[in-house]
Write a protein that holds these residues in place. Structure first.
Motif, PDB file in Angstrom:
ATOM      1  N   ILE A 151       0.875  -1.169   0.000  1.00  0.00           N
ATOM      2  CA  ILE A 151       0.000   0.000   0.000  1.00  0.00           C
ATOM      3  C   ILE A 151       0.917   1.224   0.000  1.00  0.00           C
ATOM      4  CG2 ILE A 151      -1.822   1.270   1.177  1.00  0.00           C
ATOM      5  CD1 ILE A 151      -2.527  -1.392   2.618  1.00  0.00           C
ATOM      6  N   VAL A 152       0.961   1.921  -1.118  1.00  0.00           N
ATOM      7  CA  VAL A 152       1.814   3.097  -1.252  1.00  0.00           C
ATOM      8  C   VAL A 152       0.968   4.333  -0.937  1.00  0.00           C
ATOM      9  CG1 VAL A 152       3.237   4.461  -2.820  1.00  0.00           C
ATOM     10  CG2 VAL A 152       3.232   1.953  -2.980  1.00  0.00           C
ATOM     11  N   GLY A 153       1.419   5.091   0.054  1.00  0.00           N
ATOM     12  CA  GLY A 153       0.604   6.199   0.537  1.00  0.00           C
ATOM     13  C   GLY A 153      -0.367   5.714   1.597  1.00  0.00           C
ATOM     14  N   ALA A 154       0.148   4.908   2.517  1.00  0.00           N
ATOM     15  CA  ALA A 154      -0.720   4.207   3.468  1.00  0.00           C
ATOM     16  C   ALA A 154      -1.171   5.067   4.639  1.00  0.00           C
ATOM     17  CB  ALA A 154      -0.002   2.965   4.001  1.00  0.00           C
ATOM     18  N   SER A 155      -0.648   6.286   4.764  1.00  0.00           N
ATOM     19  CA  SER A 155      -0.971   7.083   5.953  1.00  0.00           C
ATOM     20  C   SER A 155      -2.212   7.949   5.794  1.00  0.00           C
ATOM     21  CB  SER A 155       0.228   7.968   6.336  1.00  0.00           C
ATOM     22  OG  SER A 155       0.597   8.804   5.260  1.00  0.00           O
ATOM     23  N   GLY A 156      -2.903   7.826   4.665  1.00  0.00           N
ATOM     24  CA  GLY A 156      -4.166   8.537   4.480  1.00  0.00           C
ATOM     25  C   GLY A 156      -5.350   7.668   4.863  1.00  0.00           C
ATOM     26  N   TYR A 157      -6.534   8.248   4.817  1.00  0.00           N
ATOM     27  CA  TYR A 157      -7.743   7.490   5.171  1.00  0.00           C
ATOM     28  C   TYR A 157      -7.934   6.288   4.246  1.00  0.00           C
ATOM     29  CZ  TYR A 157      -9.213  11.397   8.162  1.00  0.00           C
ATOM     30  OH  TYR A 157      -9.293  12.360   9.137  1.00  0.00           O
ATOM     31  N   THR A 158      -7.686   6.477   2.962  1.00  0.00           N
ATOM     32  CA  THR A 158      -7.833   5.365   2.026  1.00  0.00           C
ATOM     33  C   THR A 158      -6.800   4.284   2.295  1.00  0.00           C
ATOM     34  OG1 THR A 158      -8.753   6.815   0.315  1.00  0.00           O
ATOM     35  CG2 THR A 158      -7.812   4.726  -0.409  1.00  0.00           C
ATOM     36  N   GLY A 159      -5.569   4.692   2.650  1.00  0.00           N
ATOM     37  CA  GLY A 159      -4.520   3.715   2.935  1.00  0.00           C
ATOM     38  C   GLY A 159      -4.860   2.828   4.113  1.00  0.00           C
ATOM     39  N   VAL A 160      -5.320   3.409   5.202  1.00  0.00           N
ATOM     40  CA  VAL A 160      -5.655   2.591   6.375  1.00  0.00           C
ATOM     41  C   VAL A 160      -6.909   1.758   6.114  1.00  0.00           C
ATOM     42  CG1 VAL A 160      -7.055   4.306   7.611  1.00  0.00           C
ATOM     43  CG2 VAL A 160      -5.764   2.581   8.896  1.00  0.00           C
ATOM     44  N   GLU A 161      -7.813   2.251   5.274  1.00  0.00           N
ATOM     45  CA  GLU A 161      -8.995   1.464   4.916  1.00  0.00           C
ATOM     46  C   GLU A 161      -8.598   0.266   4.064  1.00  0.00           C
ATOM     47  OE1 GLU A 161     -13.330   1.275   5.336  1.00  0.00           O
ATOM     48  OE2 GLU A 161     -11.604   2.027   6.432  1.00  0.00           O
ATOM     49  N   PHE A 191      -1.065  -1.187  -4.532  1.00  0.00           N
ATOM     50  CA  PHE A 191      -2.094  -0.151  -4.509  1.00  0.00           C
ATOM     51  C   PHE A 191      -1.387   1.188  -4.317  1.00  0.00           C
ATOM     52  CE2 PHE A 191      -4.258  -3.919  -2.894  1.00  0.00           C
ATOM     53  CZ  PHE A 191      -5.439  -3.919  -3.616  1.00  0.00           C
ATOM     54  N   THR A 192      -1.615   2.134  -5.217  1.00  0.00           N
ATOM     55  CA  THR A 192      -1.036   3.460  -5.047  1.00  0.00           C
ATOM     56  C   THR A 192      -2.135   4.414  -4.590  1.00  0.00           C
ATOM     57  OG1 THR A 192      -1.274   3.771  -7.448  1.00  0.00           O
ATOM     58  CG2 THR A 192       0.910   3.217  -6.612  1.00  0.00           C
ATOM     59  N   ALA A 193      -2.076   4.767  -3.313  1.00  0.00           N
ATOM     60  CA  ALA A 193      -3.047   5.695  -2.729  1.00  0.00           C
ATOM     61  C   ALA A 193      -2.367   7.046  -2.539  1.00  0.00           C
ATOM     62  CB  ALA A 193      -3.563   5.145  -1.395  1.00  0.00           C
ATOM     63  N   LEU A 194      -1.847   7.564  -3.629  1.00  0.00           N
ATOM     64  CA  LEU A 194      -1.098   8.807  -3.636  1.00  0.00           C
ATOM     65  C   LEU A 194      -1.938   9.932  -4.224  1.00  0.00           C
ATOM     66  CD1 LEU A 194       2.235   7.351  -5.069  1.00  0.00           C
ATOM     67  CD2 LEU A 194       1.894   8.153  -2.714  1.00  0.00           C
ATOM     68  N   PRO A 195      -1.601  11.185  -3.922  1.00  0.00           N
ATOM     69  CA  PRO A 195      -2.318  12.298  -4.554  1.00  0.00           C
ATOM     70  C   PRO A 195      -2.073  12.307  -6.056  1.00  0.00           C
ATOM     71  CG  PRO A 195      -0.984  13.044  -2.681  1.00  0.00           C
ATOM     72  CD  PRO A 195      -0.568  11.638  -2.979  1.00  0.00           C
ATOM     73  N   HIS A 196      -3.006  12.945  -6.799  1.00  0.00           N
ATOM     74  CA  HIS A 196      -2.763  13.088  -8.224  1.00  0.00           C
ATOM     75  C   HIS A 196      -1.476  13.884  -8.424  1.00  0.00           C
ATOM     76  CE1 HIS A 196      -4.226  17.291  -8.154  1.00  0.00           C
ATOM     77  NE2 HIS A 196      -5.212  16.862  -7.418  1.00  0.00           N
ATOM     78  N   SER A 211       4.996   5.706   3.486  1.00  0.00           N
ATOM     79  CA  SER A 211       4.506   7.029   3.869  1.00  0.00           C
ATOM     80  C   SER A 211       5.679   7.995   3.871  1.00  0.00           C
ATOM     81  CB  SER A 211       3.849   6.999   5.246  1.00  0.00           C
ATOM     82  OG  SER A 211       3.568   8.313   5.695  1.00  0.00           O
ATOM     83  N   ARG A 212       5.519   9.108   3.201  1.00  0.00           N
ATOM     84  CA  ARG A 212       6.596  10.102   3.221  1.00  0.00           C
ATOM     85  C   ARG A 212       6.759  10.714   4.613  1.00  0.00           C
ATOM     86  NH1 ARG A 212       5.315  11.604  -2.480  1.00  0.00           N
ATOM     87  NH2 ARG A 212       7.162  10.989  -3.654  1.00  0.00           N
ATOM     88  N   GLN A 213       5.629  11.136   5.210  1.00  0.00           N
ATOM     89  CA  GLN A 213       5.742  11.852   6.481  1.00  0.00           C
ATOM     90  C   GLN A 213       5.960  10.931   7.670  1.00  0.00           C
ATOM     91  OE1 GLN A 213       3.065  11.618   4.473  1.00  0.00           O
ATOM     92  NE2 GLN A 213       1.154  12.142   5.539  1.00  0.00           N
ATOM     93  N   ASN A 214       5.675   9.630   7.513  1.00  0.00           N
ATOM     94  CA  ASN A 214       5.810   8.701   8.647  1.00  0.00           C
ATOM     95  C   ASN A 214       6.849   7.619   8.403  1.00  0.00           C
ATOM     96  OD1 ASN A 214       2.431   9.252   8.553  1.00  0.00           O
ATOM     97  ND2 ASN A 214       3.531   9.709  10.450  1.00  0.00           N
ATOM     98  N   ALA A 215       7.715   7.806   7.424  1.00  0.00           N
ATOM     99  CA  ALA A 215       8.743   6.804   7.134  1.00  0.00           C
ATOM    100  C   ALA A 215       9.570   6.507   8.385  1.00  0.00           C
ATOM    101  CB  ALA A 215       9.657   7.298   6.020  1.00  0.00           C
ATOM    102  N   GLY A 216       9.764   5.213   8.654  1.00  0.00           N
ATOM    103  CA  GLY A 216      10.523   4.784   9.823  1.00  0.00           C
ATOM    104  C   GLY A 216       9.685   4.554  11.056  1.00  0.00           C
ATOM    105  N   GLU A 217       8.404   4.939  11.021  1.00  0.00           N
ATOM    106  CA  GLU A 217       7.521   4.746  12.167  1.00  0.00           C
ATOM    107  C   GLU A 217       6.732   3.444  12.030  1.00  0.00           C
ATOM    108  OE1 GLU A 217       5.053   8.108  13.246  1.00  0.00           O
ATOM    109  OE2 GLU A 217       6.333   9.451  12.063  1.00  0.00           O
ATOM    110  N   LEU A 218       6.394   2.855  13.176  1.00  0.00           N
ATOM    111  CA  LEU A 218       5.490   1.706  13.166  1.00  0.00           C
ATOM    112  C   LEU A 218       4.128   2.142  12.624  1.00  0.00           C
ATOM    113  CD1 LEU A 218       6.279   0.043  16.611  1.00  0.00           C
ATOM    114  CD2 LEU A 218       6.582  -1.037  14.368  1.00  0.00           C
ATOM    115  N   PHE A 219       3.592   1.354  11.694  1.00  0.00           N
ATOM    116  CA  PHE A 219       2.289   1.697  11.120  1.00  0.00           C
ATOM    117  C   PHE A 219       1.212   1.741  12.210  1.00  0.00           C
ATOM    118  CE2 PHE A 219      -1.214   0.577   7.932  1.00  0.00           C
ATOM    119  CZ  PHE A 219      -1.256   1.865   7.414  1.00  0.00           C
TER     120      PHE A 219
END
Length: 345
Positions: free
Chosen positions: A6-16, A73-78, A34-42
């Motif tokens: 899941i690429v871009g997993a830190s958004g609502y769609t990613g966690v869903e 799955f790419t859940a990234l912004p356009h 996740s760009r902003q949460n890289a290195g953190e436990l999901f």
């Protein structure tokens, strides 16, 4: 087991996506980025997942994802998605993209509503992933463009009428309402609690970016170019889309006849529920599920038909439909991982 990222997993769609895939019988989630949460436990990013995953968020890099997963799955912004997807395809991966970047077939149309496209050569290959209408094209695809939430609710509402030629496409008016999660998880003033709670407003009037996507699918169904009036609104709820679609009937009909038409059109569809005469959809009855509920009424005075559609914007409008597409692309039962009863109340 198929390894899934899941690429871009830190958004609502990613966690869903994670919530649905965690119970899928044929896949294993091996990578979340996740760009902003890289290195953190999901599970630290989303405490609802504690005890269910030990995955650490990876950086958003093609090489990392390609090494860890077979299906992505790419859940990234356009714009971000179009710069990432070509590398995954070159690495031999199958992709369901949940951004808008591959939904429109015409690059010029995309650029008129969004921005310049950096991989327009993929637009002709990408399959629009609305299974109820394009199932057989989805099965052999390596790139599926997951539909937008509003366009999903509208296309399913109007498909039976347009396919049967019963309505005047030039008369279409679409009035839609979405829960606040449709705006994404990023901090925005318009999505703050005090801005949304006890409020109800229209937005994107006359220029919402889902308009050309809606028109593209409705034109496919009608066999002629279709232009619509589409007005979205923001509801003070977390989840759900309710779309009310109005059209002029070409010949006299009644509610019972059209309810029967809808029931027959969707008879074999596992996720479309046609309401009986006298019953209309409610977003509260689809929350957390992959269902689309449809209700149809004929106004005998005006001979207009009104179709009401309800979906969960994060499930049938995003993650659930993406899993449905993955199931088709990999030859699984289409309902695998999606037989979730909606939450109520």
């Amino acid at each position: 087991m198929i390894r899934v990222a899941i690429v871009g997993a830190s958004g609502y769609t990613g966690v869903e996506l994670y919530r649905l895939l965690a119970n899928h019988p044929h896949v294993e989630i091996t990578c979340v980025t996740s760009r902003q949460n890289a290195g953190e436990l999901f599970a630290d990013v989303f405490p609802s997942l504690r005890g269910r995953t030990e995955l650490v968020c990876d950086p958003v890099e093609v090489e990392i994802v390609a090494a860890k997963a077979d299906f992505v799955f790419t859940a990234l912004p356009h714009k971000t998605a179009m710069e990432f997807v070509p590398g995954l395809l070159a690495a031999g991966k199958k992709v369901v993209d949940l951004s808008a970047d591959y939904r429109l077939r015409d690059a010029a149309l995309y650029e008129a509503w969004y921005q310049p496209h950096t991989s327009p050569e993929l637009l002709a290959e990408a399959v629009y992933g609305l299974p109820e209408l394009y199932r057989e094209k989805v099965r052999p695809a390596r790139l599926v463009a997951n539909p937008g939430c509003y366009p999903t609710s509208v296309a399913l509402a109007l498909a039976p009428l347009l396919k049967a030629g019963l309505i005047d496409p030039a008369s279409l008016i679409i009035d839609s309402k979405s829960g606040a999660s449709g705006a994404g998880r990023a901090a925005k003033v318009d999505s703050l609690f005090c801005e949304v709670n006890e409020g109800f407003k229209a937005y994107g009037v006359g220029n919402h970016r889902h308009t050309p996507e809606i028109e593209q699918t409705l034109s496919d169904l009608a066999g002629v170019p279709v232009m619509v009036n589409f007005t979205p609104h923001l509801l003070p709820v977390n989840r759900g889309i309710l779309s009310t679609c109005y059209a002029n009937l070409k010949e006299k009909s009644d509610t019972a006849r059209l309810v029967e038409l809808f029931a027959d059109f969707y008879r074999d569809e596992p996720f479309v529920r046609v309401q009986p005469k006298g019953s209309l959809p409610n977003v509260a009855c689809v929350r957390g599920g992959n269902q689309c509920d449809l209700g149809v009424v004929v106004d005998p005075r005006t001979q207009r038909v009104i179709v009401v559609s309800a979906i969960d914007n994060l499930v049938k409008g995003a993650a659930g439909q993406a899993v449905q597409n993955m199931n088709l692309m990999l030859g699984f039962d289409e309902t695998a991982g999606l037989n979730v009863i909606p939450l109520y109340p």
